[in-house]
Scaffold this motif. Structure first.
Motif, short mmCIF file in Angstrom:
data_model
loop_
_atom_site.label_atom_id
_atom_site.label_comp_id
_atom_site.label_asym_id
_atom_site.label_seq_id
_atom_site.Cartn_x
_atom_site.Cartn_y
_atom_site.Cartn_z
N ILE A 179 47.36 41.96 -51.66
CA ILE A 179 48.81 41.83 -51.70
C ILE A 179 49.16 40.80 -52.77
CG2 ILE A 179 50.87 41.17 -50.44
CD1 ILE A 179 49.49 42.10 -47.90
N SER A 180 50.03 41.20 -53.69
CA SER A 180 50.30 40.37 -54.85
C SER A 180 51.68 39.75 -54.87
CB SER A 180 50.17 41.22 -56.13
OG SER A 180 48.89 41.80 -56.19
N ARG A 181 52.64 40.45 -54.29
CA ARG A 181 54.01 39.97 -54.34
C ARG A 181 54.78 40.55 -53.17
NH1 ARG A 181 57.70 41.93 -59.23
NH2 ARG A 181 57.35 43.87 -58.11
N MET A 182 55.76 39.80 -52.70
CA MET A 182 56.66 40.30 -51.69
C MET A 182 58.08 39.91 -52.03
SD MET A 182 56.67 39.76 -47.57
CE MET A 182 57.82 38.43 -47.42
N LYS A 183 58.99 40.85 -51.89
CA LYS A 183 60.41 40.58 -52.14
C LYS A 183 61.21 40.93 -50.89
CE LYS A 183 63.96 41.01 -55.68
NZ LYS A 183 64.27 41.50 -57.05
N MET A 184 61.96 39.95 -50.40
CA MET A 184 62.76 40.11 -49.18
C MET A 184 64.23 40.21 -49.55
SD MET A 184 63.24 37.36 -46.11
CE MET A 184 61.58 37.50 -45.54
N LYS A 196 63.24 31.29 -43.18
CA LYS A 196 63.01 32.21 -44.31
C LYS A 196 61.68 31.87 -44.97
CE LYS A 196 67.92 32.67 -45.50
NZ LYS A 196 68.56 31.48 -45.00
N ILE A 197 61.45 30.58 -45.19
CA ILE A 197 60.22 30.15 -45.84
C ILE A 197 59.02 30.51 -44.98
CG2 ILE A 197 58.93 28.12 -46.58
CD1 ILE A 197 61.62 26.89 -47.39
N LEU A 198 59.12 30.24 -43.68
CA LEU A 198 58.01 30.55 -42.79
C LEU A 198 57.74 32.04 -42.76
CD1 LEU A 198 55.99 29.56 -40.75
CD2 LEU A 198 57.74 29.72 -38.98
N PHE A 199 58.81 32.84 -42.75
CA PHE A 199 58.64 34.29 -42.71
C PHE A 199 57.95 34.80 -43.95
CE2 PHE A 199 59.82 38.43 -41.16
CZ PHE A 199 59.90 39.20 -42.30
N MET A 200 58.32 34.22 -45.10
CA MET A 200 57.87 34.78 -46.36
C MET A 200 56.57 34.21 -46.87
SD MET A 200 60.14 36.84 -47.81
CE MET A 200 59.65 36.58 -49.45
N SER A 201 56.28 33.00 -46.50
CA SER A 201 55.39 32.21 -47.33
C SER A 201 53.99 32.73 -47.45
CB SER A 201 55.33 30.80 -46.82
OG SER A 201 56.49 30.14 -47.07
N MET A 202 53.51 33.51 -46.63
CA MET A 202 52.11 33.69 -46.73
C MET A 202 51.57 35.07 -46.91
SD MET A 202 51.79 30.64 -46.68
CE MET A 202 52.63 31.02 -47.97
N LYS A 222 60.83 32.41 -55.70
CA LYS A 222 62.05 32.51 -56.50
C LYS A 222 63.18 33.01 -55.59
CE LYS A 222 59.65 33.50 -60.84
NZ LYS A 222 59.46 34.47 -61.94
N VAL A 223 64.29 32.31 -55.64
CA VAL A 223 65.45 32.67 -54.84
C VAL A 223 66.53 33.20 -55.78
CG1 VAL A 223 67.18 31.87 -53.18
CG2 VAL A 223 64.89 30.84 -53.21
N GLU A 224 67.04 34.41 -55.49
CA GLU A 224 68.08 35.02 -56.31
C GLU A 224 69.35 35.21 -55.49
OE1 GLU A 224 66.36 38.35 -58.98
OE2 GLU A 224 65.07 38.28 -57.21
N GLY A 225 70.49 35.00 -56.13
CA GLY A 225 71.77 35.29 -55.50
C GLY A 225 72.14 36.74 -55.70
N ARG A 242 67.98 37.31 -52.27
CA ARG A 242 66.64 37.87 -52.34
C ARG A 242 65.63 36.75 -52.56
NH1 ARG A 242 70.21 40.74 -54.74
NH2 ARG A 242 69.94 39.68 -56.71
N TYR A 243 64.49 36.87 -51.91
CA TYR A 243 63.43 35.87 -52.00
C TYR A 243 62.15 36.56 -52.46
CZ TYR A 243 66.70 33.21 -49.13
OH TYR A 243 67.82 32.57 -48.67
N THR A 244 61.60 36.12 -53.58
CA THR A 244 60.39 36.72 -54.12
C THR A 244 59.25 35.72 -54.12
OG1 THR A 244 61.69 38.16 -55.57
CG2 THR A 244 59.36 37.90 -56.10
N TYR A 245 58.10 36.11 -53.54
CA TYR A 245 56.90 35.28 -53.53
C TYR A 245 55.85 35.96 -54.39
CZ TYR A 245 58.72 32.40 -49.76
OH TYR A 245 59.48 31.54 -49.02
N GLU A 246 55.36 35.23 -55.39
CA GLU A 246 54.29 35.74 -56.24
C GLU A 246 53.10 34.80 -56.14
OE1 GLU A 246 55.64 36.43 -60.19
OE2 GLU A 246 57.28 37.75 -59.56
N ILE A 247 51.94 35.37 -55.90
CA ILE A 247 50.71 34.58 -55.76
C ILE A 247 50.14 34.28 -57.14
CG2 ILE A 247 48.40 34.52 -54.77
CD1 ILE A 247 50.69 34.54 -52.72
N THR A 248 49.89 33.00 -57.40
CA THR A 248 49.32 32.59 -58.69
C THR A 248 47.83 32.31 -58.61
OG1 THR A 248 49.93 30.28 -58.25
CG2 THR A 248 51.52 31.63 -59.46
N ASN A 249 47.32 32.09 -57.41
CA ASN A 249 45.90 31.83 -57.22
C ASN A 249 45.53 32.11 -55.77
OD1 ASN A 249 43.61 29.65 -56.44
ND2 ASN A 249 43.33 30.35 -58.54
#
Length: 223
Positions: free
Chosen positions: A176-181, A3-9, A58-61, A188-195
């Motif tokens: 690309i600023s954010r992705m939510k899976m 999951k991390i590898l899929f989302m992280s970048m 961020k990981v949401e149930g 649900r997994y949300t990645y937000e770029i801070t820098n």
């Protein structure tokens, strides 16, 4: 880990969602308006020799509660990448991949499957979406005066646990600023770029694992 590898970048700058508008397009066929946006982002990223981006995961149930939040950094150079997440490192030189777990002081080594459809950081700099996803332009949202274009993507392979991905793009900067899976189990997994910093000097050594730097590391070689 996958999951991390899929989302992280996903790379870009920070965004948050605002008020929803009317949806357009259909997930039965790719939306040409969404394709124009994705192509522009891909073309921009393809001009960067390297990328370094800090992000928050961020990981949401299923009840919309945040169950976990972690900070991380991703490094990309061509087809090579490295992901630093709290307690974990994922490294690939496009031939070999290493996944290091800090708490266990253990690294797992695998060969990279060149034919895999798995989304990696390097693929985010290409038109990966034309092959593995259906996509449509969703509602534009506004946060603190910035407008974001949201694209809903669904994997063509319906056997995947992930059934939907929403990508948010800064309309002005085309980043690309954010992705939510969204997973079938409700997580649900949300990645937000801070820098986000392009064209940083990164050596090839960044994208390999040196066991000498990890005293006592246990090596699990699955090649």
């Amino acid at each position: 880990m996958r999951k991390i590898l899929f989302m992280s970048m996903l790379a870009g700058s920070v965004a948050m969602s605002g008020m929803a508008q009317t949806k357009t397009g259909s997930l039965g066929a790719n939306d040409p308006k969404a394709k124009v946006i994705l192509d522009n982002v891909s073309k921009k990223f393809s001009t960067f020799k390297t990328v370094v981006a800090n992000f928050v995961l961020k990981v949401e149930g299923g009840n919309n509660s945040v169950t976990d939040s972690k900070k991380g950094t991703v490094y990309v150079k061509g087809s090579k990448y490295k992901v630093n997440l709290e307690g974990q490192e994922i490294i690939s030189d496009n031939k070999t991949s290493w996944t290091y777990q800090k708490d266990a002081n253990e690294v797992t080594i695998n060969n990279v499957d060149q034919g895999s459809t798995q989304l990696t950081p390097a693929k985010l700099f290409t038109n990966f979406y034309d092959k593995d996803y259906l996509y449509r332009l969703d509602a534009e949202t506004t946060e603190k005066g910035k407008v974001y274009q949201n694209i809903e993507m669904t994997p063509t392979d319906k056997s995947k646990n992930v059934f939907k991905v929403i990508v948010s793009i800064d309309k002005k900067n085309q980043n690309i600023s954010r992705m939510k899976m969204f997973e079938k189990n409700g997580n649900r997994y949300t990645y937000e770029i801070t820098n986000f910093t392009p064209n940083t000097n990164l050596t090839d050594a960044t994208f390999s694992f040196d066991p000498k730097k990890y005293p006592g590391v246990e090596v699990v070689d699955l090649r």
